[in-house]
Each structure stands twice: as structure tokens, then as C-alpha cells.
Design a protein around this motif. Structure first.
Motif, PDB file in Angstrom:
ATOM      1  N   ASN A  90      -0.679  40.930 -56.071  1.00  0.00           N
ATOM      2  CA  ASN A  90      -1.103  40.607 -57.433  1.00  0.00           C
ATOM      3  C   ASN A  90       0.079  40.549 -58.390  1.00  0.00           C
ATOM      4  O   ASN A  90      -0.080  40.729 -59.594  1.00  0.00           O
ATOM      5  CB  ASN A  90      -2.129  41.632 -57.921  1.00  0.00           C
ATOM      6  N   ARG A 137     -17.362  34.915 -51.988  1.00  0.00           N
ATOM      7  CA  ARG A 137     -18.011  34.605 -53.261  1.00  0.00           C
ATOM      8  C   ARG A 137     -17.657  35.604 -54.362  1.00  0.00           C
ATOM      9  O   ARG A 137     -17.052  36.649 -54.100  1.00  0.00           O
ATOM     10  CB  ARG A 137     -19.531  34.575 -53.070  1.00  0.00           C
ATOM     11  N   GLY A 187     -15.297  39.650 -46.083  1.00  0.00           N
ATOM     12  CA  GLY A 187     -15.886  39.285 -47.373  1.00  0.00           C
ATOM     13  C   GLY A 187     -16.763  38.045 -47.276  1.00  0.00           C
ATOM     14  O   GLY A 187     -16.691  37.288 -46.309  1.00  0.00           O
ATOM     15  N   ARG A 192     -23.756  42.715 -53.909  1.00  0.00           N
ATOM     16  CA  ARG A 192     -22.771  43.773 -54.062  1.00  0.00           C
ATOM     17  C   ARG A 192     -23.548  45.087 -53.941  1.00  0.00           C
ATOM     18  O   ARG A 192     -24.278  45.239 -52.981  1.00  0.00           O
ATOM     19  CB  ARG A 192     -22.039  43.622 -55.414  1.00  0.00           C
ATOM     20  N   LEU A 216      -3.302  39.235 -45.951  1.00  0.00           N
ATOM     21  CA  LEU A 216      -4.421  38.881 -46.823  1.00  0.00           C
ATOM     22  C   LEU A 216      -4.645  37.364 -46.838  1.00  0.00           C
ATOM     23  O   LEU A 216      -5.027  36.778 -45.841  1.00  0.00           O
ATOM     24  CB  LEU A 216      -4.171  39.408 -48.242  1.00  0.00           C
ATOM     25  N   SER A 235     -10.924  35.371 -45.109  1.00  0.00           N
ATOM     26  CA  SER A 235     -11.987  36.146 -45.783  1.00  0.00           C
ATOM     27  C   SER A 235     -12.211  37.539 -45.196  1.00  0.00           C
ATOM     28  O   SER A 235     -12.873  38.371 -45.817  1.00  0.00           O
ATOM     29  CB  SER A 235     -13.311  35.386 -45.754  1.00  0.00           C
ATOM     30  N   ARG A 236     -11.677  37.781 -44.011  1.00  0.00           N
ATOM     31  CA  ARG A 236     -11.944  39.053 -43.318  1.00  0.00           C
ATOM     32  C   ARG A 236     -13.454  39.339 -43.362  1.00  0.00           C
ATOM     33  O   ARG A 236     -14.229  38.488 -42.981  1.00  0.00           O
ATOM     34  CB  ARG A 236     -11.116  40.181 -43.938  1.00  0.00           C
TER      35      ARG A 236
HETATM   36  P1  AMP Z   1      -8.031  41.187 -54.959  1.00  0.00           P
HETATM   37  O1  AMP Z   1      -8.431  42.606 -54.958  1.00  0.00           O
HETATM   38  O2  AMP Z   1      -8.944  40.301 -55.771  1.00  0.00           O
HETATM   39  O3  AMP Z   1      -6.588  40.970 -55.264  1.00  0.00           O
HETATM   40  O4  AMP Z   1      -8.261  40.681 -53.466  1.00  0.00           O
HETATM   41  C1  AMP Z   1      -7.586  41.197 -52.361  1.00  0.00           C
HETATM   42  C2  AMP Z   1      -7.876  40.371 -51.150  1.00  0.00           C
HETATM   43  O5  AMP Z   1      -9.282  40.438 -50.816  1.00  0.00           O
HETATM   44  C3  AMP Z   1      -7.573  38.901 -51.287  1.00  0.00           C
HETATM   45  O6  AMP Z   1      -7.117  38.443 -50.035  1.00  0.00           O
HETATM   46  C4  AMP Z   1      -8.906  38.293 -51.617  1.00  0.00           C
HETATM   47  O7  AMP Z   1      -8.976  36.939 -51.279  1.00  0.00           O
HETATM   48  C5  AMP Z   1      -9.821  39.139 -50.767  1.00  0.00           C
HETATM   49  N1  AMP Z   1     -11.209  39.172 -51.292  1.00  0.00           N
HETATM   50  C6  AMP Z   1     -11.647  39.789 -52.410  1.00  0.00           C
HETATM   51  N2  AMP Z   1     -12.977  39.608 -52.552  1.00  0.00           N
HETATM   52  C7  AMP Z   1     -13.396  38.866 -51.499  1.00  0.00           C
HETATM   53  C8  AMP Z   1     -14.654  38.321 -51.076  1.00  0.00           C
HETATM   54  N3  AMP Z   1     -15.777  38.535 -51.759  1.00  0.00           N
HETATM   55  N4  AMP Z   1     -14.664  37.593 -49.943  1.00  0.00           N
HETATM   56  C9  AMP Z   1     -13.556  37.378 -49.226  1.00  0.00           C
HETATM   57  N5  AMP Z   1     -12.348  37.846 -49.555  1.00  0.00           N
HETATM   58  C10 AMP Z   1     -12.251  38.574 -50.688  1.00  0.00           C
END
Ligand code: AMP
Ligand code: MG
Length: 481
Positions: free
Chosen positions: A249, A123, A120, A161, A86, A117-118
Motif C-alpha cells: 500500500n 468484490r 476472496g 461479509r 498478493l 484473489s486467493r
Molecule cells: P488491501 O488490504 O485492500 O490492501 O488488500 C490486500 C490484498 O487482498 C490485495 O491483494 C487485494 O487484492 C486482496 N483482497 C482484498 N479484498 C479482497 C476480496 N474481497 N477478494 C479478493 N481479494 C481481495
């Protein structure tokens, strides 16, 4: 007068593999939504000499404070049980700020794309960032270790979204953002020198008292295990459901981190789940200790090469430590529940008294928080539920138990009042204030935050905030925000 930033960026000096040096991606038209004045004070920061435009520039990342050295951190994680690489995909750590008391990570969440960011967009939307602000500040005021929220700015850009939403950036403050997933990322690279650097860094930063130990890795496992037990017990105390307890997390410092699909339980049901994607109930209320232990086992696996050169011995030591979880948890959980009921000392029958109350609450579908309010003589919603015969019989047993250990009403009430909140961020109220904030009305948000700032105090005219939702519709929270 200056703002008071005092940056010392140790994490950015760690090996390249730990992070990517990167700046926040500038945004079109930053506009301050909320600034946390009391947290600013705790951080020895003063923004009163800046106009809103300058504050917005600062908290959007359009203009970084001097001394900052911004990075995206690398980490991995088990997401719903599946291992993934991640990293900060939509966040940058702008630096570590030294207040008089502590070193704090200052992180922008929603600050644009990074290497991690893969697919994503890097934002975040206004609603979820304000939601994190509300819940994290509520948790802090409930005396639960948590990351904090310093500011939210709108970016002036939309994020797509399911619909088009207002973009926003949250400034998150944490003891650090080092997670179980950080260890997993480094361990997966199979370079023991890097793992050792991370171990020593974490110990020096968070647990310096074990710095000179001969069994540093095992001691770290022990202290993180204890911290996580304490944290989960605090969640259980107030009915908090994190919702996405993936290993990325789970913070090594023991703070609650990453407020996504979290919510507070109203009607007592151990199986409560709010997250729309948690179909199997992996992260249900009652499963939180089980998952904490599972995550700690993944943490222990990372530490094996550092626990002992003899792998079998290392595994044996780590397993023994992990297996101590249940006993430690149960003991602390019982003590927490004793506090909630104002019980002093330890009696054999306490466990049954506690479990019988919970069973009754579950069967009669009564509100968790408000049942304890009733026991403290704060009537939130008619006495009808509590006139029930089974409950009256239980209450007799409770009164008998209260007499043990020469417990005066003043003394037990004081104990109960210190752990049972009179108000929590009720899910429907959170949604209400977020709807208003999305329409540029910040008054309900500010009023809500004011009430949530004093959850253990009697406050005038807050019944409306104490009542569970009257709707029968099941509350749902969403990930991918
Ligand atoms: P989370 O579910 O917030 O713990 O995120 C899990 C992973 O997804 C982390 O690596 C975040 O940085 C990535 N992530 C979540 N939302 C986005 C987004 N909009 N753009 C890029 N990466 C994201
Ligand atoms: Mg996360």
C-alpha cells in the motif's frame, strides 16, 4: 460527441509475469451512485451525452471502452511485517488514459475474481467504496497527493461479509498502481532482467529526470524516499492515519493509496490507532514515519542488484541513503509545523515551542484540527479549553516568536490558513453519510463532499461538520471490506 478516452496501455505490454490479462466479471444490475464531474473534466472526459444506464454499464465493467486492455497486476507485500504474494485480487486496471497533462491508471476496484484473489470473492461493498471516494477526494482537496475516485456504481449483487451488503465498484484514478510491493514481487523472482525492466519503466513513467543518471537505482531510491517523506508529513499535518501501511500500500509515485481502515485523528494523541486489527499499534499516528522508513528499507533491498554489481558496496550505499531518512524527515516536519504556526525563518527554540504545544494538546485531550483553528481565531467550540493557564503561557511565547522576522498578522495568518484545514472528514460524519447512502439517500453524501471540497475556505453553517464526535465510544475501522 465522444467521451474522450485516450488509452495507451504500456503496463499490459510488460512481460507476462508482471500481470494477468483479464476482464472485469460482469455484474447483474449496475446502477450509478456517484460520478465525479470535476475529476472528469481534469481528465478531459465528458459523460454528459451518456444516460445513467450507459454510464453504469461503463463503470461496472460490463462494457469496456474501446482502447482499454484490462489486466490484474501482480505484486507482493509485507502485511503487518509478514511477506506475502498478493496482486490485484479484486481489481482490474482497464488501461492508462492520457489526459492533456498526465498519464493516469484507470482501475476498477471490486470487479471480480482474478488469479490473485486467493480466498476472496473479488468484490467490494458499497460503504467502503464510498468511504474511499469521500476520503480520497478530501485528501486531494487538502492538497495531499492521492489516488482519486471517478465513480461508484452498485452492482445489483450482494456481497457477504459479516452480514449481506450491497456490492459496488469504485473507479480509481492513479498516477500508477506500482507499489513497493511490485518491486518485491519481481525481486522475489530473482530475475535481474525483469527487475531492470521494472526500474526503467518506473523511471521513464514517473521520474524521467533521472533517466540518464549513472546511478539510476540509487537515484530512484532517493527520489521515492523524498516523496514518501513529503507524503507522510502531509498526513501528519492534517492528522490522517492511513491504518494499513503495508508495503503493497505504498505507491512509488508518492500518492496516498488504498483507503481501508484509515481515519482522521480528533483528540490529539500520538498513539492513536483506529484499525480494529492493528492491536500492536504498528500503524499508529506517530509510527507512520517509522513505518515509512521500514517500507523504504524493503524497497532498497529489492534494488540492491541494480545499485552495484558489488553487493557489499550496494548495501553500503543503500543503507546510507535509508539512514538519511530521520534527518530529512525531522527538518521537513519542523518546517511543516512552523507553517501551521505561521512562523517564518528558523529559530533554535522553534522545536521546543512546537513540542510544548503538542504535549499540552495531548495532556488536555484537545482536538488537533480545532486547536489550530483557535490559533487562527476561528472558534469552533467554546473557548473553555483554551483558557487554561499553561496554554495562555504557551501563547505568549508563540506571540513573541511571531514577531521575529518582521511578521505581520496578515502574513502569518495567510500562511496558517494555507495549511490548517477548517474542516476534515470527521469520522462520525463519514459514518452518518454512509449510513444514509446505504439507504439510498445520497443527499448528505453530496453535501458532505461539497463542504470537503473547500477545506481551507470559510463556509457558512458548517459548525456541525467541524465539531468532534460527542460520543465517548472509541471509533473503530475495519479491514477486509
Ligand atoms: P488491501 O488490504 O485492500 O490492501 O488488500 C490486500 C490484498 O487482498 C490485495 O491483494 C487485494 O487484492 C486482496 N483482497 C482484498 N479484498 C479482497 C476480496 N474481497 N477478494 C479478493 N481479494 C481481495
Ligand atoms: Mg492494498
Amino acid at each position: 460527441m465522444t467521451i474522450g478516452w485516450c488509452f495507451d496501455n504500456t503496463y499490459s505490454k510488460l512481460p507476462d509475469s508482471f500481470r494477468e490479462k483479464i476482464s472485469p466479471v460482469p455484474v447483474k444490475k449496475p446502477e450509478l451512485v456517484i460520478l465525479n464531474k470535476s475529476l472528469s473534466k481534469e481528465l478531459n472526459l465528458n459523460f454528459s451525452n451518456l444516460d445513467n444506464k450507459k454510464i453504469s454499464e461503463l463503470f461496472s465493467g460490463n462494457s469496456l471502452p474501446s482502447g482499454s486492455s484490462s489486466i490484474a497486476q501482480a505484486y507482493a507485500g509485507h502485511q503487518f511485517g509478514h511477506f506475502t504474494m498478493l496482486g490485484d485480487g479484486r481489481a482490474v486496471l482497464i488501461g492508462e488514459h492520457l489526459s492533456k497533462k498526465e498519464r493516469y491508471d484507470i482501475q476498477f476496484k471490486g470487479s471480480g475474481k482474478t488469479t490473485f484473489s486467493r480466498n476472496g470473492d473479488g468484490r467490494a461493498a458499497l460503504g467502503p467504496m464510498l468511504r474511499e471516494y469521500i476520503i480520497s477526494e478530501a485528501m486531494h482537496n487538502l492538497n495531499i497527493p492521492t489516488t482519486r475516485s471517478l465513480a461508484v456504481v452498485k452492482t445489483g449483487e450482494n456481497v457477504i461479509r459479516e452480514t449481506s451488503l450491497q456490492g459496488a465498484i469504485l473507479t480509481r484514478v492513479a498516477l500508477s498502481h506500482i507499489r513497493v510491493g511490485t518491486f518485491q514481487y519481481i525481486a522475489a523472482r530473482e530475475k535481474n532482467d525483469e527487475l531492470e525492466i521494472l526500474l526503467n519503466y518506473v523511471i521513464q513513467r514517473h521520474y524521467p529526470n533521472i533517466q540518464n543518471s549513472k546511478e539510476k537505482a540509487l537515484d530512484l531510491l532517493n527520489v521515492v524516499l523524498e516523496k514518501q517523506i513529503d507524503l507522510i508529513i502531509n498526513w501528519m499535518r492534517v492528522g490522517f492515519i492511513h491504518g494499513v501501511m503495508n508495503t503493497d500500500n505504498m505507491s512509488i509515485s508518492g500518492e496516498t493509496i488504498d483507503y481501508g481502515p484509515c481515519a482522521f485523528m480528533d483528540v490529539y494523541d500520538p498513539k492513536t490507532v483506529y484499525s480494529s486489527i492493528d492491536e500492536m499499534g504498528r500503524y499508529a499516528y506517530c509510527n507512520q514515519p517509522v513505518i515509512a522508513k521500514w517500507n523504504l528499507s524493503r524497497f532498497a533491498e529489492c534494488l540492491i542488484p541494480l545499485i552495484d554489481k558489488d553487493q557489499n558496496k550496494a548495501i553500503e550505499l543503500a543503507t546510507e541513503m535509508i539512514n538519511s531518512f530521520e534527518k530529512k524527515y525531522e527538518e521537513k516536519w519542523l518546517n511543516m509545523m512552523r507553517d501551521k504556526l505561521g512562523l517564518f525563518g528558523v529559530e533554535d527554540k522553534d522545536k521546543f515551542l512546537i513540542l510544548d504545544l503538542l504535549t499540552w494538546m495531548h495532556q488536555k485531550k484537545v482536538d488537533y484540527t480545532n486547536t489550530f483553528c483557535h490559533l487562527m481565531n476561528f472558534e469552533i467550540k467554546g473557548k473553555k479549553n483554551f483558557e487554561d493557564n499553561d496554554f495562555q503561557n504557551w501563547k505568549k511565547r508563540w506571540h513573541e516568536r511571531l514577531k521575529i522576522n518582521s511578521n505581520s498578522p496578515e502574513k502569518y495568518t495567510k500562511l496558517m490558513r494555507s495549511v490548517n484545514p477548517l474542516v476534515i472528514p470527521r469520522n462520525h460524519k463519514v459514518e452518518e453519510v454512509l449510513d444514509e447512502a446505504n439507504n439510498d439517500n445520497l443527499e448528505p453524501l453530496n453535501k458532505f463532499l461539497e463542504i470537503l471540497a473547500k477545506p481551507y475556505s470559510e463556509q457558512k453553517d458548517i459548525t456541525n461538520f467541524q465539531l468532534p464526535s460527542s460520543s465517548n465510544e472509541k471509533y473503530k475501522t475495519f479491514c477486509g471490506t
